[in-house]
Design an enzyme around this catalytic site. Structure first.
Site, mmCIF file in Angstrom:
data_model
loop_
_atom_site.group_PDB
_atom_site.id
_atom_site.type_symbol
_atom_site.label_atom_id
_atom_site.label_comp_id
_atom_site.label_asym_id
_atom_site.label_seq_id
_atom_site.Cartn_x
_atom_site.Cartn_y
_atom_site.Cartn_z
ATOM 1 N N GLN A 11 0.967 -1.170 -0.105
ATOM 2 C CA GLN A 11 -0.124 0.151 0.021
ATOM 3 C C GLN A 11 0.672 1.417 -0.040
ATOM 4 O O GLN A 11 1.916 1.355 0.710
ATOM 5 C CB GLN A 11 -1.114 -0.035 1.114
ATOM 6 C CG GLN A 11 -2.158 0.929 1.130
ATOM 7 C CD GLN A 11 -3.026 0.453 2.217
ATOM 8 O OE1 GLN A 11 -3.219 -0.516 2.836
ATOM 9 N NE2 GLN A 11 -3.932 1.640 2.501
ATOM 10 N N SER A 91 4.160 -6.324 3.093
ATOM 11 C CA SER A 91 2.832 -6.338 3.646
ATOM 12 C C SER A 91 1.586 -6.835 2.622
ATOM 13 O O SER A 91 1.718 -8.016 2.276
ATOM 14 C CB SER A 91 2.553 -4.868 3.814
ATOM 15 O OG SER A 91 1.580 -4.629 4.820
ATOM 16 N N LEU A 92 0.927 -5.850 2.123
ATOM 17 C CA LEU A 92 -0.180 -6.314 1.117
ATOM 18 C C LEU A 92 0.439 -7.164 0.099
ATOM 19 O O LEU A 92 0.028 -8.041 -0.378
ATOM 20 C CB LEU A 92 -0.816 -4.920 0.664
ATOM 21 C CG LEU A 92 -1.522 -5.223 -0.775
ATOM 22 C CD1 LEU A 92 -2.886 -6.072 -0.413
ATOM 23 C CD2 LEU A 92 -2.025 -3.939 -1.326
ATOM 24 N N ARG A 116 -9.423 -7.465 3.966
ATOM 25 C CA ARG A 116 -8.363 -7.091 5.079
ATOM 26 C C ARG A 116 -8.280 -5.806 5.219
ATOM 27 O O ARG A 116 -8.133 -5.036 6.156
ATOM 28 C CB ARG A 116 -6.895 -7.518 4.323
ATOM 29 C CG ARG A 116 -5.958 -7.359 5.180
ATOM 30 C CD ARG A 116 -4.804 -7.896 4.260
ATOM 31 N NE ARG A 116 -3.497 -7.840 4.814
ATOM 32 C CZ ARG A 116 -2.395 -6.777 4.790
ATOM 33 N NH1 ARG A 116 -2.933 -5.952 3.867
ATOM 34 N NH2 ARG A 116 -1.334 -6.851 5.280
ATOM 35 N N HIS A 200 0.641 -2.483 11.286
ATOM 36 C CA HIS A 200 1.677 -3.562 11.600
ATOM 37 C C HIS A 200 2.209 -3.178 13.131
ATOM 38 O O HIS A 200 3.458 -3.276 13.421
ATOM 39 C CB HIS A 200 2.868 -3.371 10.644
ATOM 40 C CG HIS A 200 2.470 -4.082 9.383
ATOM 41 N ND1 HIS A 200 2.450 -5.482 9.178
ATOM 42 C CD2 HIS A 200 2.341 -3.443 8.142
ATOM 43 C CE1 HIS A 200 2.273 -5.628 7.845
ATOM 44 N NE2 HIS A 200 1.952 -4.579 7.111
ATOM 45 N N GLN A 249 0.896 -11.174 10.616
ATOM 46 C CA GLN A 249 1.303 -10.252 9.588
ATOM 47 C C GLN A 249 0.933 -8.766 9.943
ATOM 48 O O GLN A 249 1.525 -7.821 10.097
ATOM 49 C CB GLN A 249 1.227 -10.332 8.278
ATOM 50 C CG GLN A 249 2.078 -9.794 7.261
ATOM 51 C CD GLN A 249 1.388 -9.045 6.151
ATOM 52 O OE1 GLN A 249 0.263 -8.727 6.157
ATOM 53 N NE2 GLN A 249 1.969 -9.464 4.767
#
Length: 313
Positions: A11, A91-92, A116, A200, A249
Site C-alpha cells: 500500500q 505487507s499487502l 483485509r 503492523h 502479519q
C-alpha cells in the site's frame, strides 16, 4: 534460463491510471480486471483508471487495486514463459506473491484483501493511530528508545525496509513522542506517513482475529515455489504455515530488509518488482547497489524485461 526473484509492492504505491495500459494491451488482463469487478460488486477498474484519488487511496480499495495490478502483470509474464525462483511482497504485496506462487487464486485474493483493508480501517479509530519513517538510526537504537516509552501509548517497529529506513507505528500521541525521542537519539529525520491507521503494530490485533476467520473461508494451497514471509523473513510453502503467518502479519513488523539480504545471497540474476511503482527496487539498491533490478508496471517495461530475460536463452 535466467534465475530471478519477484517482489510485489504494498500500500502506498497506488496511483490513478495504473493498469490502464495493460488492460488495453493484454486480453488476459482485461478478463482478470472484469472478473475482479464482478466479484467485488463494484467497478474497481473504473476507480483505478479514473479515480478520484482519495477514493482509490482508501485502504479497502487500494489493497485490491494494487494486488490486481500486480497479479495481472505476473500473469502476462507467466504466459511469456517467465518463472521466478522465489518471491516475496511488502505487507499487502505478500498476497500478490502467494498468487504468483500458486498458493492463492487471484480473484479469491482480491476479495480477501478487500476484506483485509476494511478490517484494518475498522481496527482502530481514524486519526488516533499514526506511522512515521525513521531515517538514519539502526533497529537496535530505535528499539531501545521505544522500550522506554509509556506503554499506555504503545509504539512498535512496523517496517524494517533497508539500512537507515525503519517505520514505527502506534497511537498518534505515542508516535509523536517517539519521534521527538528518536530525533534526540540521533535520527536524521522522522517523517510522518500519510496513512489511516497504526498498521503492523499491536493495535491491529483485533483485525487479525477477524482476518483469521476470512482466511478459514479462503482456499489456501501449498506454494509451488518459496515465498519469503514478512513475519519470519524465511521461505515458506506449507499452506497451514502461510495461514498462520498472514494472521500474524497484521500486527508484526515487515522484515523486508532481511528478505532482500537473503535474496541477494541467492544465485539469482535479477530482482524484479512486479506491479505499480519503483519503491521496492529502491530498497534493493540500498541493500545491494549492484544487484540488477527491474520494475515492471506497463507493457513497455514488460517488453524491456522480456528482451533481457530471453536473450541467450
Amino acid at each position: 534460463m535466467k534465475r530471478i526473484a519477484y517482489i510485489f509492492p504494498g500500500q502506498g504505491s497506488q496511483e490513478v491510471g495504473m493498469g490502464q495500459d495493460m488492460y488495453e494491451t493484454y486480453p488476459q488482463v482485461k478478463e482478470l480486471f472484469d472478473a475482479a469487478d464482478e466479484a467485488l460488486g463494484y467497478s474497481l477498474t473504473s476507480l483505478m483508471f479514473e479515480g478520484p484519488a482519495e477514493e482509490l487511496t482508501k485502504t479497502e480499495n487500494a489493497q485490491p487495486a494494487l494486488l490486481l495490478n500486480s497479479v495481472a502483470m505476473a500473469k502476462v509474464l507467466e504466459e511469456e514463459g517467465v518463472t521466478p525462483a522465489m518471491t516475496a511482497g511488502h505487507s499487502l504485496g505478500e498476497y500478490s506473491a502467494l498468487v504468483s506462487a500458486g498458493s492463492l487464486d487471484a480473484i479469491d485474493a482480491v476479495k480477501l484483501v478487500h476484506t483485509r483493508g476494511k478490517l484494518m480501517e475498522e481496527a482502530y479509530p481514524t486519526g488516533l493511530g499514526a506511522m512515521a519513517a525513521v531515517l538514519g538510526l539502526d533497529k537496535e537504537e530505535i528499539e531501545r528508545v521505544l522500550a522506554k516509552m509509556d506503554q499506555d501509548q504503545p509504539v512498535d517497529l512496523a517496517n524494517i525496509n533497508c539500512p537507515g529506513q525503519i517505520v514505527i507505528s502506534g497511537t498518534s500521541d505515542g508516535v509523536k513522542h517517539a519521534s521527538e525521542l528518536l530525533q534526540e537519539a540521533g535520527a536524521k529525520r522522522v517523517l510522518p506517513l500519510n496513512v489511516s491507521g497504526p498498521f503492523h503494530s499491536r493495535l491491529m490485533k483485533p483485525a487479525s482475529e477477524s482476518l483469521a476467520n476470512s482466511l478459514e473461508e479462503t482456499a489456501l494451497h501449498d506454494a509451488k515455489l518459496p515465498v519469503y514471509a514478512n513475519v519470519s523473513a524465511e521461505a515458506v510453502t506449507d499452506s497451514g504455515k502461510i495461514h498462520s503467518l498472514l494472521v500474524q502479519q497484521l500486527y508484526s513488523p515487515v522484515r523486508f530488509q532481511e528478505i532482500l539480504e537473503q535474496f541477494v545471497e541467492e544465485d539469482i540474476d535479477a530482482i524484479v518488482e512486479v506491479g505499480h511503482g519503483k519503491v521496492l527496487s529502491g530498497l534493493v539498491r540500498k541493500v545491494k547497489r549492484r544487484m540488477k533490478t527491474f520494475a515492471i508496471g506497463d507493457p513497455e517495461s514488460a517488453a524491456s524485461f522480456l528482451e533481457w530475460y530471453k536473450e541467450d536463452s
